[in-house]
Motif scaffolding. Structure first.
Motif, short mmCIF file in Angstrom:
data_model
loop_
_atom_site.label_atom_id
_atom_site.label_comp_id
_atom_site.label_asym_id
_atom_site.label_seq_id
_atom_site.Cartn_x
_atom_site.Cartn_y
_atom_site.Cartn_z
N GLU A 64 41.65 -17.12 50.77
CA GLU A 64 40.52 -18.04 50.88
C GLU A 64 40.61 -19.20 49.90
O GLU A 64 40.11 -20.29 50.17
CB GLU A 64 39.21 -17.28 50.63
N GLN B 19 34.17 -8.59 49.67
CA GLN B 19 33.32 -9.01 50.78
C GLN B 19 34.15 -9.41 51.99
O GLN B 19 33.92 -10.43 52.64
CB GLN B 19 32.41 -10.17 50.34
N LYS B 20 35.17 -8.60 52.27
CA LYS B 20 36.04 -8.75 53.43
C LYS B 20 36.82 -10.07 53.45
O LYS B 20 37.23 -10.56 54.51
CB LYS B 20 35.23 -8.61 54.73
N LYS B 21 37.06 -10.63 52.26
CA LYS B 21 37.88 -11.82 52.13
C LYS B 21 38.91 -11.61 51.04
O LYS B 21 38.70 -10.81 50.13
CB LYS B 21 37.01 -13.05 51.85
N GLY C 195 38.18 -12.32 58.95
CA GLY C 195 38.11 -12.05 57.52
C GLY C 195 39.49 -11.97 56.89
O GLY C 195 40.37 -12.75 57.22
N THR D 179 43.43 -5.55 59.28
CA THR D 179 42.77 -5.88 58.02
C THR D 179 43.76 -5.74 56.88
O THR D 179 44.49 -4.75 56.79
CB THR D 179 41.56 -4.96 57.79
N SER E 27 42.39 -10.80 57.28
CA SER E 27 43.19 -10.15 58.31
C SER E 27 44.46 -10.93 58.58
O SER E 27 44.58 -12.11 58.26
CB SER E 27 42.38 -10.02 59.61
#
Length: 391
Positions: free
Chosen positions: A252, A279-281, A184, A165, A186
């Protein structure tokens, strides 16, 4: 819809007449990781065999994201194959002979063929397919059940390369060789892909599309330079993957079609500009203004001379004029020449939507492009296996 490897059989048929096949890289598996590893390996310029273990892949079952990869490959390779059927003009002996290499010759596919035995052969590998028929490979990429391999190596367990992560409390993200969208925000470190005490072997999960690309490039590097996987050169492999538009950082909001994608990826790997994790992005936020506080320490970490510049320029806005001052001081460049060059390139080369204005506070996008162009931290500054800058 035709099955994918039916098309492969037309493009690059392989009939095993010889008792022993020799290759640089052998990829074993039937999932996304095996396909992408083998494709990247041959695109990186080494002879590759893909040995599938199950029924042929059905294009209808491929996810929309991955389907584009396979369709692009098929289109390119079908065109290459068709060009081979066109009658070739006789060479003009008065002109020097021009030699071309067809990339399809570097990739062979053996479909739905289980292997009987796998073992070490010197620094490489020997895989027995049937009686008196074997494959000898310098590098092995396994994206399949490892039971036979573990038995041959006499080891109790073997874990596939796994992503980490993204966080900035450690510098290991600088050793990334791929972003892993399915996990995500990662990435995969090169040193998570390499297996301690197991040279010229990469073991990856069969469903990890992105990790397959990294494995293919890493295997190709070892084969091309006739070296061991443990001696893989991080920057060379990263550069190879970037050349094929494979993201190293999981941003992203920055896609490969972005005109500044490469510069942002390179600066993102250095951590000079860090992503926002929510939010894990991971979001690069390219149109937000860059701030003094976020860039001060990272740039000082990369360049000794930056320490002096920041001491002399305390808490100033990071506008174009000050950024030019920074890169010219650290990089020993002419201020006036740099101003003229940037003005010329601003909209034409860099495709910035803003106007060239020395008093303008730069966006993160603009700052990343300028730093990448004039200081080249990704290209010229080395790091160790933990991601620490070596100066």
């Amino acid at each position: 819809m035709k099955r994918l490897f039916f098309v492969f059989a037309f493009i690059i048929p392989l009939v095993i007449h010889a008792q022993t096949l020799k290759t640089d890289v052998l990829v074993i598996g039937s999932g996304d990781a095996a396909y992408t590893a083998s494709f990247q390996s041959f695109k990186s310029g080494v002879k590759t065999i893909l040995l599938t273990q199950k029924e042929q892949l059905d294009v209808d079952k491929i996810t929309a994201t991955h389907k584009a990869f396979y369709q692009d490959f098929l289109k390119r390779e079908t065109e290459n194959a068709n060009s081979l059927n066109i009658a070739k003009p006789k060479p003009d002996r008065k002109k020097p002979l021009k030699v071309t290499v067809d990339s399809t010759l570097l990739l062979n596919v053996i479909n739905n063929t289980p292997y009987i035995e796998i073992k070490r052969s010197g620094n490489g590998w020997e895989i027995k397919l049937a009686k008196d028929k074997t494959i000898k490979a310098r590098i092995l990429v396994l994206a399949d059940n490892p039971d036979k391999l573990m038995a041959a190596l006499k080891i109790a367990s073997l874990n596939p390369a796994s992503p980490s992560t993204l966080n900035y409390t450690e510098n290991i993200y600088r050793t990334t060789v791929t972003s892993v969208a399915s996990a995500g925000a990662s990435f995969l470190s090169l040193y998570s892909l390499l297996i301690p005490n197991q040279e010229n072997l990469l073991y990856i999960d069969k469903d990890q599309f992105e990790i397959g690309r990294a494995a293919g490039a890493t295997a190709a590097y070892a084969a091309f330079f006739n070296t061991k996987t443990s001696l893989s050169n991080l920057k060379s492999i990263q550069g190879e993957l970037l050349a094929y538009k494979h993201a190293l950082m999981p941003f992203e909001d920055i896609k490969p079609v972005d005109s500044n994608w490469l510069a942002i990826q390179k600066v993102g790997v250095t951590g000079i500009i860090k992503a926002e994790i929510k939010q894990k992005k991971a979001y690069f936020n390219p149109e937000e203004q860059v701030t003094y506080d976020e860039i001060k320490q990272p740039i000082k970490d990369y360049y000794y001379k930056a320490q002096i510049w920041f001491d002399d320029h305390q808490h100033i806005p990071i506008n174009l004029e000050n950024t030019i001052s920074l890169v010219c001081y650290v990089g020993n460049k002419s201020v006036e020449a740099t101003k003229a060059e940037l003005q010329k390139r601003w909209n034409k080369n860099y495709k910035f939507s803003s106007k060239y204005d020395l008093k303008k506070v730069l966006t993160r996008r603009e700052f990343a492009v300028i730093i990448n162009e004039y200081l080249k931290p990704f290209d010229v500054v080395n790091i160790d296996k933990t991601g620490r800058v070596i100066r």
